[in-house]
Scaffold this motif. Structure first.
Motif, PDB file in Angstrom:
ATOM      1  N   LEU A  25       0.814  -1.208   0.000  1.00 59.10           N
ATOM      2  CA  LEU A  25       0.000   0.000   0.000  1.00 59.10           C
ATOM      3  C   LEU A  25       0.851   1.264   0.000  1.00 59.10           C
ATOM      4  N   LEU A  26       2.009   1.198   0.581  1.00 58.23           N
ATOM      5  CA  LEU A  26       2.969   2.305   0.587  1.00 58.23           C
ATOM      6  C   LEU A  26       4.264   1.810  -0.031  1.00 58.23           C
ATOM      7  N   ARG A  27       4.909   2.693  -0.768  1.00 62.92           N
ATOM      8  CA  ARG A  27       6.188   2.344  -1.399  1.00 62.92           C
ATOM      9  C   ARG A  27       7.203   3.460  -1.167  1.00 62.92           C
ATOM     10  N   ALA A  60      -5.989  -6.189   0.585  1.00 65.36           N
ATOM     11  CA  ALA A  60      -5.795  -6.679  -0.785  1.00 65.36           C
ATOM     12  C   ALA A  60      -6.646  -5.873  -1.766  1.00 65.36           C
ATOM     13  N   VAL A  61      -7.855  -5.544  -1.379  1.00 64.61           N
ATOM     14  CA  VAL A  61      -8.727  -4.734  -2.236  1.00 64.61           C
ATOM     15  C   VAL A  61      -8.221  -3.294  -2.274  1.00 64.61           C
ATOM     16  N   LEU A  66      -6.318   1.764  -4.539  1.00 65.16           N
ATOM     17  CA  LEU A  66      -5.708   2.970  -3.973  1.00 65.16           C
ATOM     18  C   LEU A  66      -5.384   4.020  -5.032  1.00 65.16           C
ATOM     19  N   HIS A  67      -4.971   3.561  -6.204  1.00 65.97           N
ATOM     20  CA  HIS A  67      -4.637   4.512  -7.267  1.00 65.97           C
ATOM     21  C   HIS A  67      -5.894   5.179  -7.864  1.00 65.97           C
ATOM     22  N   CYS A  68      -7.067   4.712  -7.470  1.00 72.03           N
ATOM     23  CA  CYS A  68      -8.332   5.234  -8.011  1.00 72.03           C
ATOM     24  C   CYS A  68      -8.955   6.315  -7.136  1.00 72.03           C
ATOM     25  N   VAL A  69      -8.251   6.788  -6.128  1.00 75.36           N
ATOM     26  CA  VAL A  69      -8.810   7.811  -5.241  1.00 75.36           C
ATOM     27  C   VAL A  69      -7.889   9.019  -5.200  1.00 75.36           C
ATOM     28  N   ASN A  87     -15.414  -4.130  -7.443  1.00 78.00           N
ATOM     29  CA  ASN A  87     -14.779  -4.403  -6.152  1.00 78.00           C
ATOM     30  C   ASN A  87     -15.623  -3.874  -5.000  1.00 78.00           C
ATOM     31  N   LEU A  88     -16.129  -2.660  -5.136  1.00 74.33           N
ATOM     32  CA  LEU A  88     -16.945  -2.083  -4.072  1.00 74.33           C
ATOM     33  C   LEU A  88     -18.245  -2.860  -3.888  1.00 74.33           C
TER      34      LEU A  88
END
Length: 120
Positions: A25-27, A60-61, A66-69, A87-88
């Motif tokens: 989730l974080l890089r 996982a979802v 995350l890139h969609c917000v 997914n939602l």
């Protein structure tokens, strides 16, 4: 900023930030000395992660979405990128099923409790 700064800025523990990294989730960028280096985008990402976790989404979802917000200045705004709606909807069904199961459990407990109270 370092992990301690990000933890302070977001109110999320260092341990949890490392978990978010393990989950993809974080890089953060790694410095030559091995320290993690975060930027302002990571502050927003942590806020988004926390919002999605509060909505009941598993990590996982969240990793897929995350890139969609993005932020509108005050809150997280989802966009209709591929997979977002499906997914939602899937996660909403899962949560609704869990609620139904919990209601059945609650009714069973209420029945047992009523029976015990009648014996008094």
């Amino acid at each position: 900023m370092r992990i301690g700064d990000l933890a302070h800025e977001t109110g999320v523990s260092r341990r949890l930030l490392r978990y978010y990294e393990e989950q993809g989730l974080l890089r953060p960028r790694r410095l030559p000395n091995g320290y993690r280096e975060y930027d302002d985008a990571d502050v927003a990402a942590v806020r988004h992660i926390r919002t999605m976790l509060a909505a009941g989404l598993p990590t996982a979802v969240i990793a897929r979405l995350l890139h969609c917000v993005h932020d509108d200045g005050e809150r997280m705004v989802p966009t209709a990128c591929p997979g977002m709606v499906s997914n939602l909807r899937r996660e909403r069904r899962r949560i609704a099923e869990t609620i139904e199961q919990l209601q059945v459990s609650q009714q069973a407990l209420d029945t047992m409790l009523a029976t015990v109270l009648e014996q008094r």
